[in-house]
Motif scaffolding. Structure first.
Motif, PDB file in Angstrom:
ATOM      1  N   LYS A  20       0.841  -1.210   0.000  1.00 26.81           N
ATOM      2  CA  LYS A  20       0.000   0.000   0.000  1.00 26.81           C
ATOM      3  C   LYS A  20       0.873   1.255   0.000  1.00 26.81           C
ATOM      4  O   LYS A  20       0.688   2.153  -0.827  1.00 26.81           O
ATOM      5  CB  LYS A  20      -0.908   0.023   1.247  1.00 26.81           C
ATOM      6  N   SER A  21       1.827   1.282   0.931  1.00 27.15           N
ATOM      7  CA  SER A  21       2.698   2.466   1.007  1.00 27.15           C
ATOM      8  C   SER A  21       3.550   2.601  -0.255  1.00 27.15           C
ATOM      9  O   SER A  21       3.849   3.717  -0.695  1.00 27.15           O
ATOM     10  CB  SER A  21       3.603   2.380   2.236  1.00 27.15           C
ATOM     11  N   SER A  22       3.919   1.463  -0.843  1.00 24.51           N
ATOM     12  CA  SER A  22       4.709   1.516  -2.080  1.00 24.51           C
ATOM     13  C   SER A  22       3.903   2.168  -3.202  1.00 24.51           C
ATOM     14  O   SER A  22       4.440   2.966  -3.980  1.00 24.51           O
ATOM     15  CB  SER A  22       5.119   0.103  -2.509  1.00 24.51           C
ATOM     16  N   ILE A  33       8.166   8.295   2.220  1.00 24.91           N
ATOM     17  CA  ILE A  33       7.136   7.436   2.826  1.00 24.91           C
ATOM     18  C   ILE A  33       7.754   6.142   3.313  1.00 24.91           C
ATOM     19  O   ILE A  33       8.572   5.537   2.625  1.00 24.91           O
ATOM     20  CB  ILE A  33       6.025   7.151   1.790  1.00 24.91           C
ATOM     21  N   GLU A  34       7.335   5.743   4.504  1.00 24.76           N
ATOM     22  CA  GLU A  34       7.956   4.557   5.092  1.00 24.76           C
ATOM     23  C   GLU A  34       7.456   3.274   4.436  1.00 24.76           C
ATOM     24  O   GLU A  34       6.260   3.008   4.382  1.00 24.76           O
ATOM     25  CB  GLU A  34       7.677   4.520   6.601  1.00 24.76           C
ATOM     26  N   ILE A  35       8.414   2.516   3.940  1.00 22.59           N
ATOM     27  CA  ILE A  35       8.115   1.247   3.277  1.00 22.59           C
ATOM     28  C   ILE A  35       9.033   0.216   3.902  1.00 22.59           C
ATOM     29  O   ILE A  35      10.232   0.479   4.056  1.00 22.59           O
ATOM     30  CB  ILE A  35       8.428   1.336   1.771  1.00 22.59           C
ATOM     31  N   THR A  41       3.954  -1.733   9.112  1.00 21.52           N
ATOM     32  CA  THR A  41       4.837  -0.559   9.080  1.00 21.52           C
ATOM     33  C   THR A  41       4.049   0.743   9.236  1.00 21.52           C
ATOM     34  O   THR A  41       4.429   1.628   9.993  1.00 21.52           O
ATOM     35  CB  THR A  41       5.626  -0.538   7.757  1.00 21.52           C
ATOM     36  N   THR A  42       2.972   0.848   8.494  1.00 23.37           N
ATOM     37  CA  THR A  42       2.171   2.074   8.564  1.00 23.37           C
ATOM     38  C   THR A  42       1.215   1.949   9.749  1.00 23.37           C
ATOM     39  O   THR A  42       0.401   1.031   9.802  1.00 23.37           O
ATOM     40  CB  THR A  42       1.398   2.284   7.251  1.00 23.37           C
ATOM     41  N   LYS A  43       1.368   2.882  10.683  1.00 24.66           N
ATOM     42  CA  LYS A  43       0.598   2.768  11.933  1.00 24.66           C
ATOM     43  C   LYS A  43      -0.636   3.666  11.931  1.00 24.66           C
ATOM     44  O   LYS A  43      -1.617   3.377  12.597  1.00 24.66           O
ATOM     45  CB  LYS A  43       1.488   3.151  13.125  1.00 24.66           C
ATOM     46  N   ILE A  60      -4.338   8.704   0.671  1.00 25.01           N
ATOM     47  CA  ILE A  60      -4.242   8.441   2.101  1.00 25.01           C
ATOM     48  C   ILE A  60      -3.689   7.043   2.308  1.00 25.01           C
ATOM     49  O   ILE A  60      -4.301   6.054   1.924  1.00 25.01           O
ATOM     50  CB  ILE A  60      -5.609   8.619   2.784  1.00 25.01           C
ATOM     51  N   ASP A  61      -2.473   7.011   2.840  1.00 29.49           N
ATOM     52  CA  ASP A  61      -1.840   5.737   3.169  1.00 29.49           C
ATOM     53  C   ASP A  61      -2.436   5.287   4.504  1.00 29.49           C
ATOM     54  O   ASP A  61      -2.642   6.107   5.388  1.00 29.49           O
ATOM     55  CB  ASP A  61      -0.320   5.959   3.309  1.00 29.49           C
ATOM     56  N   THR A  62      -2.734   4.024   4.630  1.00 27.33           N
ATOM     57  CA  THR A  62      -3.400   3.575   5.857  1.00 27.33           C
ATOM     58  C   THR A  62      -2.724   2.316   6.403  1.00 27.33           C
ATOM     59  O   THR A  62      -2.028   1.616   5.676  1.00 27.33           O
ATOM     60  CB  THR A  62      -4.885   3.225   5.585  1.00 27.33           C
TER      61      THR A  62
END
Ligand SMILES: Nc1nc2c(ncn2[C@@H]2O[C@H](COP(=O)(O)OP(=O)(O)OP(=O)(O)O)[C@@H](O)[C@H]2O)c(=O)[nH]1
Ligand SMILES: [Mg+2]
Length: 458
Positions: A20-22, A33-35, A41-43, A60-62
């Motif tokens: 998702k973050s990627s 963005i943290e990957i 990873t995504t809190k 919106i990264d979730t």
């Protein structure tokens, strides 16, 4: 709480660790963005505004679903019929108790309840299983526009199976690999956004047009940057005044060392700026060691790079004419070919500037007494080719990656010779002439125009 999102907004949701973050990083062109391969990873939901000129959209990264089955049971207990489902979800995200027992589900549903459309992400290299149905069911209960993205993380093995399953829940299903730099695919995804959320169609089409404009702008800025870099490096010199000739002579190693360091720093700064043009702020790049190291004038080695005799002879003539001072045609050829390798001199920053071969060290007497020791400017006619080759290597690497890739960029040598070959003859000759004698360049605009085809051609 703002209950309505007017700009196009898409919440990227799904199982943990499915990219998702990627996907957000690739679409948002954001390398901060943290990957990570660590699941969870995504809190928190992170909203990213993507602005292109006067248009934009929000991603919106979730965090991933952690307890979808339990969350769905909760919802089912709170809705007796289909007309109550939306309010059940609303109650879910507003409930303090749910926030405690389902923090991830609440975090990912909140932006959707505020009006974001849904991008549901799955991994096409893993088999489908019914556990995902609770997630998809919950998303369906929100009644929001939605589409699914299959990310083929390791392979395309289960794409067909996924397509069938996802088709039951989503009107639009697309395959999207965030690690591949593929502008067409990116555009297809945006096009699909407009299909699922027609109220945003005009804005999304604006964004699509601006993505293409952005590319042209990046090319122009890169061209200008390369022109400036070449001029700056080619004309660079250092000098220092001394009382005696002996003192001036003693300065040679000092000046040479400073010269090398400062030239390398100038190049480095330009490379950093190039990364910034392409929105890379955290990217390390590494220049490969090449077999040519230490044997830069060994013509035998050029064959490695597929440079044939014919081209060698051709360019020899050209370079001889441009450089004037070169001893004979074969040397001129070899000298040019060295440049044509461009990246042939990719080996470490120190190695490409062996000061003796490349720049002048001179001592001159001053009219009012005393001496001046001077290092530079560049006399080697390959120099600009080398700098251009290194610059283009980085440019190629930047265009070949996405902001979801976090590993160091490994630069490969640029085939500057075939890039030059691809130009029309007059353009090529003009460019070679300028590159051979950058110190004679008088108009940076003209020079940038000559360099442009090297940068626009892929
Ligand atoms: N090879 C490959 N790796 C991918 C791809 N997409 C994601 N990954 C890797 O999969 C891992 C998880 O990616 P993330 O983007 O952090 O996944 P996420 O869904 O945001 O994960 P959480 O935030 O933990 O829920 C990372 O190590 C990525 O580099 C892909 O298309 N190809
Ligand atoms: Mg994530």
């Amino acid at each position: 709480m703002n209950m309505n999102i007017e700009k196009p907004a898409f919440a990227v949701v799904g199982h943990p660790n499915k990219g998702k973050s990627s996907i957000v990083a690739a679409l948002a062109q954001n390398d901060a963005i943290e990957i990570s391969s660590r699941s969870g990873t995504t809190k928190n939901a992170e909203s990213l505004d993507i602005t292109l000129g006067d248009a934009g959209y929000t991603l919106i990264d979730t965090p991933g679903f952690q307890r979808p089955t339990a969350a769905l049971s909760w919802l089912q207990e709170h809705a007796e019929s289909a007309d109550q489902r939306l309010s059940a979800v609303r109650e879910f995200v507003q409930s303090e108790a749910c926030r405690k027992s389902f923090p991830d589900e609440v975090a990912l549903l909140e932006p959707i309840m505020r009006g974001a459309a849904i991008l549901y992400v799955v991994d096409g290299s893993r088999p489908y299983n019914p556990d995902y149905e609770a997630e998809m069911e919950i998303l369906r209960w929100t009644g929001k526009p939605s589409m699914a993205l299959i990310n083929p993380i390791e392979s395309h093995a289960y794409i067909d199976v996924w397509q069938q399953a996802l088709g039951q829940y989503f009107k639009v299903v697309r395959v999207f690999n965030p690690m591949l730099a593929d502008r067409l695919r990116r555009d297809e995804i945006l096009e699909a956004f407009a299909v699922i959320a027609p109220q945003w169609r005009a804005e999304i089409n604006r964004v699509r047009a601006l993505y293409s404009e952005q590319e042209l702008e990046q090319q122009q800025q890169s061209t200008q940057l390369l022109a400036e870099l070449l001029l700056q490096l080619s004309n660079y010199q250092l000098s220092q005044q001394t009382l005696s000739k002996m003192q001036a002579e003693a300065l040679k190693p000092v000046l040479e060392k400073r010269y090398r360091a400062e030239m390398a720093a100038i190049e480095n700064a330009a490379h950093r700026r190039l990364k910034e043009i392409y929105a890379y702020y955290h990217l390390d790049s590494e220049i490969d060691e090449l077999p040519l190291e230490g044997e830069l004038f060994d013509t035998e080695k050029w064959v490695i790079w597929g440079l044939d005799r014919k081209r060698l002879a051709l360019t020899a003539g050209l370079t001889g004419a441009g450089a004037g001072a070169l001893v004979d045609a074969s040397l001129a050829g070899s000298s040019f070919m060295l440049g044509a390798l461009g990246a042939g001199i990719l080996a470490g920053a120190g190695a490409w500037l062996s000061a003796d071969q490349i720049a002048n060290f001179r001592i001159s007497g001053l009219p009012l007494g005393g001496y001046e020791a001077r290092q530079g400017p560049i006399k080697n006619t390959n120099f600009a080719f080398v700098v251009a080759g290194r610059f283009l290597s980085l440019l190629d690497a930047l265009r070949d990656r996405t902001h979801a890739q976090r590993e160091t960029a490994q630069l490969r040598p640029t085939d500057l010779a075939s890039r030059l070959d691809a130009l029309d003859e007059r353009d090529r000759n003009a460019l070679i002439k300028s590159l051979t004698r950058v110190s004679r360049v008088t108009s940076i605009e003209q020079f940038a125009r000559e360099l442009a085809p090297l940068i626009t051609s892929d």
